[in-house]
Enzyme design. Sequence first.
Site, PDB file in Angstrom:
ATOM      1  N   THR A  91       0.868  -1.188   0.000  1.00 40.32           N
ATOM      2  CA  THR A  91       0.000   0.000   0.000  1.00 40.32           C
ATOM      3  C   THR A  91       0.897   1.228   0.000  1.00 40.32           C
ATOM      4  OG1 THR A  91      -1.817  -1.082   1.166  1.00 40.32           O
ATOM      5  CG2 THR A  91      -1.573   1.232   1.628  1.00 40.32           C
ATOM      6  N   GLY A 145     -10.448  -2.948   3.463  1.00 38.55           N
ATOM      7  CA  GLY A 145      -9.443  -3.079   4.518  1.00 38.55           C
ATOM      8  C   GLY A 145      -9.400  -1.861   5.424  1.00 38.55           C
ATOM      9  N   GLY A 173      -0.524  -3.273   5.798  1.00 35.13           N
ATOM     10  CA  GLY A 173      -0.458  -4.630   6.325  1.00 35.13           C
ATOM     11  C   GLY A 173      -1.797  -5.321   6.191  1.00 35.13           C
ATOM     12  N   GLY A 228      -5.151  -5.737   6.697  1.00 41.03           N
ATOM     13  CA  GLY A 228      -6.096  -4.727   7.164  1.00 41.03           C
ATOM     14  C   GLY A 228      -7.066  -5.151   8.242  1.00 41.03           C
TER      15      GLY A 228
HETATM   16  N1  ASP Z   1      -3.789  -2.629   4.510  1.00 36.37           N
HETATM   17  C1  ASP Z   1      -4.232  -2.922   3.166  1.00 36.37           C
HETATM   18  C2  ASP Z   1      -5.533  -3.660   3.241  1.00 36.37           C
HETATM   19  O1  ASP Z   1      -5.683  -4.517   4.091  1.00 36.37           O
HETATM   20  C3  ASP Z   1      -3.267  -3.723   2.390  1.00 36.37           C
HETATM   21  C4  ASP Z   1      -1.819  -3.395   2.587  1.00 36.37           C
HETATM   22  O2  ASP Z   1      -1.461  -2.480   3.263  1.00 36.37           O
HETATM   23  O3  ASP Z   1      -1.000  -4.095   2.036  1.00 36.37           O
HETATM   24  O4  ASP Z   1      -6.360  -3.443   2.403  1.00 36.37           O
END
Ligand code: ASP
Length: 337
Positions: A205, A235, A257, A259
């Site tokens: 992200t 997320g 991360g 989510g």
């Molecule tokens: N946090 C984001 C989500 O869960 C994905 C990511 O940060 O990689 O949608």
Amino acid sequence: MCCFFCLNANINAMKSLLALSLFLLLSNLISAQSNTKYALVIHGGAGVMSEKSMTPEMQKEYLFVLNRALHVGDSVLSNDGSCMDAVVSTIMVMEDSPLFNAGKGAVFTHEGTVELDASVMNGKTLEAGAVAGITDVKNPIMLAKTVMEKSEHVFLVGKGASQFAVEQGFKLVPNSYFYTDKRFQQLQELLKKEREAGINDKHGTVGCVALDKSGNIAAGTSTGGMTNKKYGRIGDAPVIGAGTYANNATGGFSCTGHGEYYIRLGFSRDISAMMEYRQLGIQKACQAEIEKLTKLGGTGGVIGLDKAGNISMEFNTSGMFRGFVKSNGEKYTAIFK
Ligand code: ASP
């Protein structure tokens, strides 16, 4: 007699006025001088990454875009721009790059489409804007800012958000604009693994937090979510208090991360609360929150900065694309732990 007194009174009044103007001029000069401090921190996603799995050329490409994003944010802030403008223009650089999981290059849903989420928060006013399930707006972070500034709402989703975007003058793009081969292959691999074992573990992200010369803090996050997501899954990135939070009294935070864990923890708001109620410094608060994430079984990272410009970049994965720039000329970018 009367004229003499009048003249005297006028001269005295003029003297006081002159002294007052001089005082105001000096205090303005002093405050202008002491308010030259700014800082900006970014992330481009956390996850499983090792020096072995990434060629030196790939590393160079990522670092190049991170540096370009930092440069754009730095120029906004050094030219007296606001922290919100810095956050949005910095994130747009990463949204426009096919390397990151946001805007162009975002991951695919189970159905092979792209659905984007983004949010921003203003630490001075606690105003916020967020969008989710966006399929046709090139820069969701800009739309999130527009929701904050031009609507009476905080969170818009799907078709309604697109309708709002058109009303606000955004040009829509076809969903194919976001397509990249790399992400399509990732989906195919995950679909294959899922058929074999029910796995879904890809993330990545982009986010930015900035402190401007006026001492205000803003934060923003933008993502395609997680590869192979289903059922309209959303997320943490567009959820204020989970993936994004900013409060001048404590600091600003942007997360990346898995989510679901970030939403359950109220991740970024919890960091702010630890700083506010327990007087923890930003580093300690971010570390404590990452510990909570680890205990729960989640993976990912967070970037943050406080009103003094102290920066924190914590993660429990093997890497996180990250970097920062400060008004004193300090600049840093890194990928691995
Ligand atoms: N946090 C984001 C989500 O869960 C994905 C990511 O940060 O990689 O949608």
